[in-house]
Design an enzyme around this catalytic site. Structure first.
Site, PDB file in Angstrom:
ATOM      1  N   LEU A 204       0.653  -1.191   0.416  1.00 15.93           N
ATOM      2  CA  LEU A 204      -0.082   0.255   0.207  1.00 15.93           C
ATOM      3  C   LEU A 204       1.094   1.396  -0.299  1.00 15.93           C
ATOM      4  CD1 LEU A 204      -3.000  -0.411   2.412  1.00 15.93           C
ATOM      5  CD2 LEU A 204      -3.118  -0.462   0.156  1.00 15.93           C
ATOM      6  N   HIS A 205       0.742   1.935  -1.049  1.00 16.61           N
ATOM      7  CA  HIS A 205       1.438   3.405  -1.080  1.00 16.61           C
ATOM      8  C   HIS A 205       0.825   3.942  -2.021  1.00 16.61           C
ATOM      9  CE1 HIS A 205       2.256   2.267  -5.385  1.00 16.61           C
ATOM     10  NE2 HIS A 205       2.574   3.098  -5.377  1.00 16.61           N
TER      11      HIS A 205
END
Length: 373
Positions: A204-205
């Site tokens: 996740l980014h």
């Protein structure tokens, strides 16, 4: 002999530029590697150079972090004198990060041919900075190197000429295939006490996921539920780590970012991958690994049609339900056209053909830095 400047700036660029440079150098082209330094620490940069055997950059601009405007402006200011010194025939930019746009603009104004690798990708979401970068870079590029048929369709719909668009396949797959056997020998699974197909992998980014507290909380709730059924490994991006504030969902192992080989080892062995990364969507399709994309849209729609990818958004109930379905009955996958590990040869063919046949003026012949526009 053609002089070709290849630009990298951030972690996703590294696995794309390496095979292209190899193919160009094998054919005698002079290649110059310019690293903007958009990603600059070891976890996000150095380890990728080591894992992939990328040679030391010929120029390092050391841009660092900042707002989108700051990164874009600083990169243009730093790249312009390098461009004027090197006078490349072609500037190759890859992907959709701020460095890609900055160097494409400088090169286009300087009179060099601009070649964009991964041209034509569209998510349709203008709230994503990457989408704006993609559209702008394609518009100033002379050579559009396209990874999949839907990208070609996007460019046709936007009015690009047929003589500037080339379907070459996905060069990330070249790197993946070239390094898969090495990745499978890595000891990371045993070090983490994992068994093949007995765990899930998470990344996740995206700002839309990790900067919005409500969205991030929903995603963590989903990971908590899935993690109670299947252990999850979560290499945490620095921007995400800062926003977790110590929260760890049940059954989730948080760890620092991984190098390329270790990440591919986990990716290849996972029962399922949950991600908001475009590159991971493409890699899991090539590996035949089930992938849930935690977004409402994707710049890689081909992976939802021919691959193993399913768009599930950010609703926890939908994510948990989809994960259960994928684990019970993994999707069947077919490989998109030309994702065969030979994209680098097709890209080199195009670049060298264009370089030798172009009648454009030499870069900087008519370039002025004192113009008021």
């Amino acid at each position: 002999m053609s002089r070709i400047a290849c630009v990298v700036g951030a972690r996703p660029n590294h696995m794309k530029i390496k095979p292209i440079m190899d193919a160009l150098e094998k054919r005698g082209a002079e290649t110059i590697l310019v690293h903007t330094g958009q990603h600059y620490d070891r976890a996000m940069n150095d380890v990728f150079f080591e894992d992939l055997g990328i040679r030391r950059p010929d120029r390092h601009l050391e841009i660092g972090s900042g707002t989108h405007a700051e990164q874009t402006a600083r990169t243009m200011l730093a790249f312009e004198p390098v461009f004027l010194e090197l006078r490349p025939d072609i500037v190759v930019v890859v992907g959709d990060v701020n460095s890609t746009l900055s160097c494409a603009l400088v090169a286009a104004k300087g009179g060099a041919l601009v070649a964009h690798v991964e041209a034509g990708l569209r998510s349709g979401d203008r709230s994503m900075p990457e989408e704006l970068n993609r559209v702008a870079v394609d518009r100033v590029s002379d050579v559009l190197l396209v990874a999949s048929a839907d990208g070609m369709a996007n460019l046709r719909a936007e009015g690009y000429r047929r003589d500037q668009t080339y379907l070459v396949g996905n060069v990330m797959v070249d790197t993946l295939m070239a390094n898969l056997d090495r990745a499978r020998t890595r000891p990371i699974l045993s070090e983490l006490g994992l068994s093949r197909r007995k765990f899930g992998l998470v990344t996740l980014h995206r700002p839309g996921n990790v900067d919005d507290e409500q969205v991030l909380t929903s995603l963590l709730a989903a990971l908590d539920e899935v993690g109670r059924k299947l252990p999850l490994v979560f290499p945490v991006h620095p921007r995400t780590r800062a926003r977790l504030r110590g929260r760890t969902p049940a059954g989730v192992l948080l760890m620092d970012p991984l190098g390329y080989l270790d990440f591919v080892a986990l990716e290849d062995s996972a029962a399922i991958v949950l991600t908001d990364s475009g590159g991971v969507q493409a890699e899991t399709t090539a590996l035949g690994v089930p992938c849930l994309t935690l977004r409402r849209n994707t710049e890689w729609p081909v992976t939802t049609v021919e691959g193993t990818n399913w768009l599930v958004g950010c609703d926890p109930k939908r994510i948990v339900r989809a994960a259960s379905e994928f684990l019970e009955k993994p999707p069947r996958s077919t490989m998109p056209e030309l994702w065969d590990g030979r994209s680098r040869e097709r890209i080199a063919d195009v670049l060298l053909s264009v370089a030798t046949s172009s009648d454009r003026p030499r870069p900087t012949d008519h370039y002025r830095t004192d113009q008021d526009v």
